[in-house]
Motif scaffolding. Structure first.
Motif, mmCIF file in Angstrom:
data_model
loop_
_atom_site.group_PDB
_atom_site.id
_atom_site.type_symbol
_atom_site.label_atom_id
_atom_site.label_comp_id
_atom_site.label_asym_id
_atom_site.label_seq_id
_atom_site.Cartn_x
_atom_site.Cartn_y
_atom_site.Cartn_z
ATOM 1 N N GLY A 108 -13.878 11.538 -25.617
ATOM 2 C CA GLY A 108 -14.068 10.647 -24.688
ATOM 3 C C GLY A 108 -13.033 10.947 -23.586
ATOM 4 O O GLY A 108 -12.824 10.148 -22.362
ATOM 5 N N LEU A 109 -12.367 12.168 -23.562
ATOM 6 C CA LEU A 109 -11.303 12.491 -22.255
ATOM 7 C C LEU A 109 -11.843 13.823 -21.536
ATOM 8 O O LEU A 109 -10.749 14.638 -21.149
ATOM 9 N N GLY A 110 -12.906 14.047 -21.612
ATOM 10 C CA GLY A 110 -13.589 15.279 -21.091
ATOM 11 C C GLY A 110 -12.891 15.592 -19.618
ATOM 12 O O GLY A 110 -13.132 16.789 -19.495
ATOM 13 N N GLU A 111 -12.815 14.767 -18.955
ATOM 14 C CA GLU A 111 -12.502 15.072 -17.447
ATOM 15 C C GLU A 111 -10.962 14.819 -17.233
ATOM 16 O O GLU A 111 -10.333 14.919 -15.973
ATOM 17 N N MET A 112 -10.039 14.698 -18.334
ATOM 18 C CA MET A 112 -8.829 14.397 -18.076
ATOM 19 C C MET A 112 -7.669 15.337 -18.391
ATOM 20 O O MET A 112 -6.295 15.146 -18.588
ATOM 21 N N GLY A 113 -8.290 16.395 -18.788
ATOM 22 C CA GLY A 113 -7.306 17.445 -19.532
ATOM 23 C C GLY A 113 -5.981 17.886 -18.348
ATOM 24 O O GLY A 113 -4.918 18.144 -18.874
ATOM 25 N N ALA A 114 -6.256 17.792 -17.142
ATOM 26 C CA ALA A 114 -5.374 18.116 -16.323
ATOM 27 C C ALA A 114 -4.133 17.293 -15.831
ATOM 28 O O ALA A 114 -3.325 17.299 -15.369
ATOM 29 N N ARG A 115 -4.521 15.977 -16.566
ATOM 30 C CA ARG A 115 -3.643 14.616 -16.106
ATOM 31 C C ARG A 115 -2.352 14.847 -17.010
ATOM 32 O O ARG A 115 -2.267 15.594 -18.091
ATOM 33 N N MET A 116 -1.199 14.261 -16.545
ATOM 34 C CA MET A 116 -0.159 14.034 -17.378
ATOM 35 C C MET A 116 -0.115 12.922 -18.270
ATOM 36 O O MET A 116 -0.836 11.743 -17.851
ATOM 37 N N PRO A 117 0.353 12.951 -19.366
ATOM 38 C CA PRO A 117 0.233 11.567 -20.169
ATOM 39 C C PRO A 117 0.777 10.444 -19.841
ATOM 40 O O PRO A 117 0.249 9.197 -20.157
ATOM 41 N N GLY A 118 1.618 10.518 -18.886
ATOM 42 C CA GLY A 118 2.078 9.109 -18.267
ATOM 43 C C GLY A 118 1.193 8.490 -17.434
ATOM 44 O O GLY A 118 1.241 7.470 -17.112
ATOM 45 N N THR A 119 0.148 9.199 -16.993
ATOM 46 C CA THR A 119 -0.789 8.662 -16.160
ATOM 47 C C THR A 119 -1.957 8.081 -16.954
ATOM 48 O O THR A 119 -3.048 7.540 -16.284
ATOM 49 N N LEU A 120 -1.966 8.244 -18.378
ATOM 50 C CA LEU A 120 -3.196 7.637 -18.986
ATOM 51 C C LEU A 120 -2.787 6.210 -19.688
ATOM 52 O O LEU A 120 -1.545 5.892 -19.600
ATOM 53 N N SER A 121 -3.776 5.339 -19.991
ATOM 54 C CA SER A 121 -3.529 4.141 -20.570
ATOM 55 C C SER A 121 -3.129 4.619 -22.028
ATOM 56 O O SER A 121 -3.309 5.822 -22.614
ATOM 57 N N GLY A 122 -2.755 3.420 -22.785
ATOM 58 C CA GLY A 122 -2.400 3.425 -24.095
ATOM 59 C C GLY A 122 -3.464 4.007 -24.994
ATOM 60 O O GLY A 122 -3.204 4.937 -25.817
ATOM 61 N N GLY A 123 -4.549 3.315 -24.809
ATOM 62 C CA GLY A 123 -5.920 3.957 -25.411
ATOM 63 C C GLY A 123 -6.238 5.243 -25.109
ATOM 64 O O GLY A 123 -6.567 6.020 -26.203
ATOM 65 N N GLN A 124 -5.836 5.813 -23.915
ATOM 66 C CA GLN A 124 -6.415 7.176 -23.667
ATOM 67 C C GLN A 124 -5.205 8.016 -24.142
ATOM 68 O O GLN A 124 -5.486 9.240 -24.832
ATOM 69 N N GLN A 125 -3.951 7.672 -24.300
ATOM 70 C CA GLN A 125 -2.920 8.475 -24.960
ATOM 71 C C GLN A 125 -3.037 8.579 -26.495
ATOM 72 O O GLN A 125 -3.080 9.727 -27.070
ATOM 73 N N SER A 126 -3.802 7.591 -27.176
ATOM 74 C CA SER A 126 -4.040 7.466 -28.683
ATOM 75 C C SER A 126 -5.430 8.558 -28.796
ATOM 76 O O SER A 126 -5.413 9.327 -29.584
ATOM 77 N N ARG A 127 -6.167 8.710 -27.795
ATOM 78 C CA ARG A 127 -7.396 9.620 -27.910
ATOM 79 C C ARG A 127 -6.975 10.966 -27.829
ATOM 80 O O ARG A 127 -7.376 11.863 -28.554
ATOM 81 N N ALA A 128 -6.078 11.184 -26.777
ATOM 82 C CA ALA A 128 -5.249 12.516 -26.396
ATOM 83 C C ALA A 128 -4.552 13.186 -27.892
ATOM 84 O O ALA A 128 -4.686 14.244 -28.470
ATOM 85 N N ALA A 129 -4.143 12.211 -28.626
ATOM 86 C CA ALA A 129 -3.224 12.500 -29.881
ATOM 87 C C ALA A 129 -4.289 12.797 -31.035
ATOM 88 O O ALA A 129 -4.145 13.724 -31.666
ATOM 89 N N LEU A 130 -5.397 11.899 -30.933
ATOM 90 C CA LEU A 130 -6.300 12.218 -32.062
ATOM 91 C C LEU A 130 -7.099 13.840 -31.852
ATOM 92 O O LEU A 130 -7.381 14.469 -32.701
ATOM 93 N N ALA A 131 -7.105 14.058 -30.498
ATOM 94 C CA ALA A 131 -7.948 15.312 -30.253
ATOM 95 C C ALA A 131 -6.949 16.372 -30.752
ATOM 96 O O ALA A 131 -7.377 17.361 -31.258
ATOM 97 N N ARG A 132 -5.761 16.268 -30.693
ATOM 98 C CA ARG A 132 -4.732 17.219 -31.041
ATOM 99 C C ARG A 132 -4.889 17.213 -32.571
ATOM 100 O O ARG A 132 -4.974 18.527 -33.270
#
Length: 229
Positions: A117-141
């Protein structure tokens, strides 16, 4: 995965486990804080030594292997995202250490981002994401690491109850859909209820997994006391 007559001894703390987890299962390790749930995951991952017994995957002993050689990926509490790298670059580290991923690697990263669910957020930096979005990014990895056994060491503990359960449901969907076996740590019975089965970690013992509804509806006496039943 099997823990065969496993014993862990660390600084006076002892834990015993003898159990088998079916491949593709979504399994909760449920118990109070300090019971040794994370210690079990760390033993499987190779971060703490095994005093005796063995850890096996598909019948092959893996506790003699270094962590990087085990068929295991771990999602930690702090997500381990590098703040100076973009979200996409963080996820690409599962595939390559090169500064510029190949076109195929970039495609895989984009697909993993879309999957969580982060299809448009690849160019953003982790610090600009919410806690839930950071968790989603870690799950993608973790998804791109392509390891058959995934360990979740309370990676969503900083989230509220609703977001935490949403992330567990996403893990079940994304990782289960990819055929991964998942072990996750929980001290919350409502979170553990999302599992296929629950292993109770209490009084120095890890019980064999039983269906989640069965464990929560009719808990054994040590767990009954913890749950206040």
């Amino acid at each position: 995965m099997a823990l065969e007559n496993l014993k862990i001894a660390l600084d006076g703390f002892e834990l015993a486990a003898d159990l088998t987890v079916q491949g593709g299962g979504f399994i909760a390790l449920l118990g109070p804080s300090g019971a040794g749930k994370s210690t079990v995951l760390n033993a499987v991952a190779g971060f703490v030594p095994v005093a005796s017994g063995s850890v096996r995957w598909n019948g092959t002993r893996i506790d003699t292997l270094p962590p990087g050689k085990r068929p295991v990926a771990t999602l930690f509490q702090d997500n381990n995202l590098f703040p100076h790298l973009s979200v996409a670059r963080n996820i690409a580290l599962a595939l390559t250490a090169r500064a510029r991923p190949t076109a195929n690697e970039t495609r895989q990263v984009d697909e993993a981002l879309a999957r969580v669910g982060l299809g448009e957020m690849g160019a953003r930096m982790p610090g600009t994401l919410s806690g839930g979005q950071q968790s989603r990014a870690a799950l993608a990895r973790v998804l791109l690491q392509d390891k058959p056994l995934v360990l979740l060491d309370e990676p969503f503990s900083a989230l509220g109850p609703g977001q935490r359960r949403e992330m567990l449901a996403l893990c079940r969907d994304v990782l289960g859909g990819a055929g991964r076996t998942v072990l996750f740590v929980s001290h919350d019975p409502e979170d553990a209820a999302q599992a296929d089965a629950i292993s109770v970690v209490i009084d120095g013992t890890v019980s064999p997994p039983r269906p989640a509804a069965e464990v929560l509806e009719d808990p054994a006496s040590p767990l009954r006391s913890y749950l206040g039943k």
